[in-house]
Motif scaffolding. Structure first.
Motif, PDB file in Angstrom:
ATOM      1  N   UNK A  77     -17.518   7.957   1.044  1.00  0.00           N
ATOM      2  CA  UNK A  77     -16.591   7.171   2.271  1.00  0.00           C
ATOM      3  C   UNK A  77     -15.454   6.275   1.622  1.00  0.00           C
ATOM      4  N   UNK A  78     -15.683   5.651   0.469  1.00  0.00           N
ATOM      5  CA  UNK A  78     -14.517   5.019  -0.075  1.00  0.00           C
ATOM      6  C   UNK A  78     -13.308   6.038  -0.141  1.00  0.00           C
ATOM      7  N   UNK A  88     -12.222   0.857   2.044  1.00  0.00           N
ATOM      8  CA  UNK A  88     -13.738   0.474   2.483  1.00  0.00           C
ATOM      9  C   UNK A  88     -14.118  -0.620   1.553  1.00  0.00           C
ATOM     10  N   UNK A  89     -14.890  -1.464   2.121  1.00  0.00           N
ATOM     11  CA  UNK A  89     -15.629  -2.533   1.436  1.00  0.00           C
ATOM     12  C   UNK A  89     -17.083  -2.386   1.606  1.00  0.00           C
ATOM     13  N   UNK A  90     -17.901  -2.477   0.750  1.00  0.00           N
ATOM     14  CA  UNK A  90     -19.175  -2.702   1.021  1.00  0.00           C
ATOM     15  C   UNK A  90     -19.707  -3.796   1.882  1.00  0.00           C
ATOM     16  N   UNK A  99     -22.475   1.642  -4.999  1.00  0.00           N
ATOM     17  CA  UNK A  99     -21.020   2.044  -5.493  1.00  0.00           C
ATOM     18  C   UNK A  99     -21.109   2.349  -7.079  1.00  0.00           C
ATOM     19  N   UNK A 100     -21.911   1.726  -7.605  1.00  0.00           N
ATOM     20  CA  UNK A 100     -22.049   1.720  -8.944  1.00  0.00           C
ATOM     21  C   UNK A 100     -23.045   2.975  -9.713  1.00  0.00           C
ATOM     22  N   UNK A 101     -23.751   3.221  -8.613  1.00  0.00           N
ATOM     23  CA  UNK A 101     -24.974   4.126  -8.847  1.00  0.00           C
ATOM     24  C   UNK A 101     -24.927   5.438  -7.757  1.00  0.00           C
ATOM     25  N   UNK A 282     -12.601   6.943  -9.002  1.00  0.00           N
ATOM     26  CA  UNK A 282     -12.657   7.448  -7.534  1.00  0.00           C
ATOM     27  C   UNK A 282     -11.528   8.376  -7.229  1.00  0.00           C
ATOM     28  N   UNK A 283     -11.727   9.185  -6.149  1.00  0.00           N
ATOM     29  CA  UNK A 283     -10.456   9.977  -5.945  1.00  0.00           C
ATOM     30  C   UNK A 283      -9.935   9.492  -4.646  1.00  0.00           C
ATOM     31  N   UNK A 284      -8.440   9.452  -4.642  1.00  0.00           N
ATOM     32  CA  UNK A 284      -7.743   8.916  -3.436  1.00  0.00           C
ATOM     33  C   UNK A 284      -7.019  10.225  -2.891  1.00  0.00           C
TER      34      UNK A 284
END
Length: 327
Positions: A77-78, A88-90, A99-101, A282-284
């Motif tokens: 989603x991010x 997008x924030x947790x 997000x870390x795993x 991450x991919x933007x």
């Protein structure tokens, strides 16, 4: 569906993943995009999926819909949100841990915010070029003055320390030009360019690449988003145009927006080294690097790269680059 409706990669494959939803239900997805991680139902319609996701991203909070023809964990989603120029924030500690795993088994929930309105971390722009490209590279810079105040150009040539040059739109000393021999080692050249940055992040481009200034304007916000979640490398889609025709090798993600402490590895097809592995990236999807190629260059490139680094020249990529883009 040949291409992913989120990232456009032609990497749809079988999946054994399951997502759990806030209501307690679980759902298995038979397909997954192996590039961005979006999960897909059988025979999903790309336009319907895209429209549903756009509606789901329209408010301040993203809530999962177990009836949707796709599924997202928070890591995916991010990236997906950036296509709509959103961050997008947790919403909780569990989300931050996911997000870390990645990739998680919990359907994504997140707070959303506009990247354009968010604060940012300063980003340097770095460019690699040959002596013949120097003037054209300098002429292209004023368009980028709206998002960066630090530019470093590294020329393939005899060693020459960085010297400031005057460029319209930039303050004195903001643009510098240095030189060192490439000597067939692209990672070493990129690492030297990283060392010229004055900021903690640098976007690197080659002389035959270009970035739309509107894409550049969101890079500081993306860097800040990355810092908040311990991300050190951001990939951008690259659109390869061979003799002006968009190639089927798309999105051809290039990890070019990096913490300046990172180092690249690989004499050819170099990539940043991530100590914590790919979850630190991450991919933007808010824009593309435009890459101009000639068919003659494509035909010679892989053979030249193979000679520089045997086994890593990717000769199989030649045919794909010469094939026009297809949905």
């Amino acid at each position: 569906m040949r291409r992913c409706f989120v990232c456009a990669a032609a990497m749809i494959g079988p999946s054994d993943r399951t997502l759990s939803y806030p209501c307690g239900a679980q759902r298995a997805f038979p397909l997954v995009c192996q590039a961005c991680g979006v999960l897909l139902a059988e025979n999903g319609d790309p336009e319907a999926c895209r429209a549903h996701l756009a509606r789901s991203l329209a408010g301040p909070v993203f809530a999962p819909d177990r009836e949707a023809p796709y599924g997202l964990d928070l890591y995916t989603l991010r990236s997906a949100a950036t296509r709509w120029r959103l961050g997008a924030r947790p919403r909780d500690a569990t989300g931050r841990e996911e997000l870390r795993h990645p990739h998680g088994t919990r359907a994504a929930e997140a707070e959303l915010f506009s990247l354009a309105a968010a604060g940012g971390s300063p980003v340097s722009l770095g460019l690699l070029c040959r002596p013949a490209d120097r003037d054209a590279v300098l002429a292209s810079l004023p368009a980028q003055a709206g998002w960066t105040d630090d530019v470093a150009i590294l020329i393939d040539g005899p060693v020459r320390p960085a010297e400031p040059v005057v460029v319209a739109g930039f303050a004195a000393g903001a643009v510098c030009v240095a030189a060192r021999p490439l000597d067939g080692d692209f990672a070493a050249q990129r690492n030297a360019l990283q060392g010229l940055a004055r900021h903690g992040w640098m976007l690197q481009l080659d002389a035959d690449e270009a970035l739309d200034p509107e894409t550049g304007r969101l890079l500081p916000a993306l860097a800040a988003l990355a810092e908040a979640e311990d991300v050190v490398s951001i990939g951008l889609a690259r659109a390869n145009r061979v003799d002006g025709i968009l190639s089927d090798v798309f999105p051809d993600v290039q990890y070019r927006l990096n913490r300046t402490r990172l180092r690249y590895a690989g004499r050819v097809h170099e990539r940043p080294v991530l100590d914590a592995g790919w979850p630190g990236s991450l991919i933007a999807l808010h824009g593309c690097i435009a890459h101009r190629l000639s068919a003659a260059h494509v035909r010679s490139r892989s053979r030249r790269y193979e000679a520089l680094d045997p086994g890593r020249g990717r000769p199989e990529e030649e045919a794909a680059l010469l094939r026009p883009y297809a949905d």
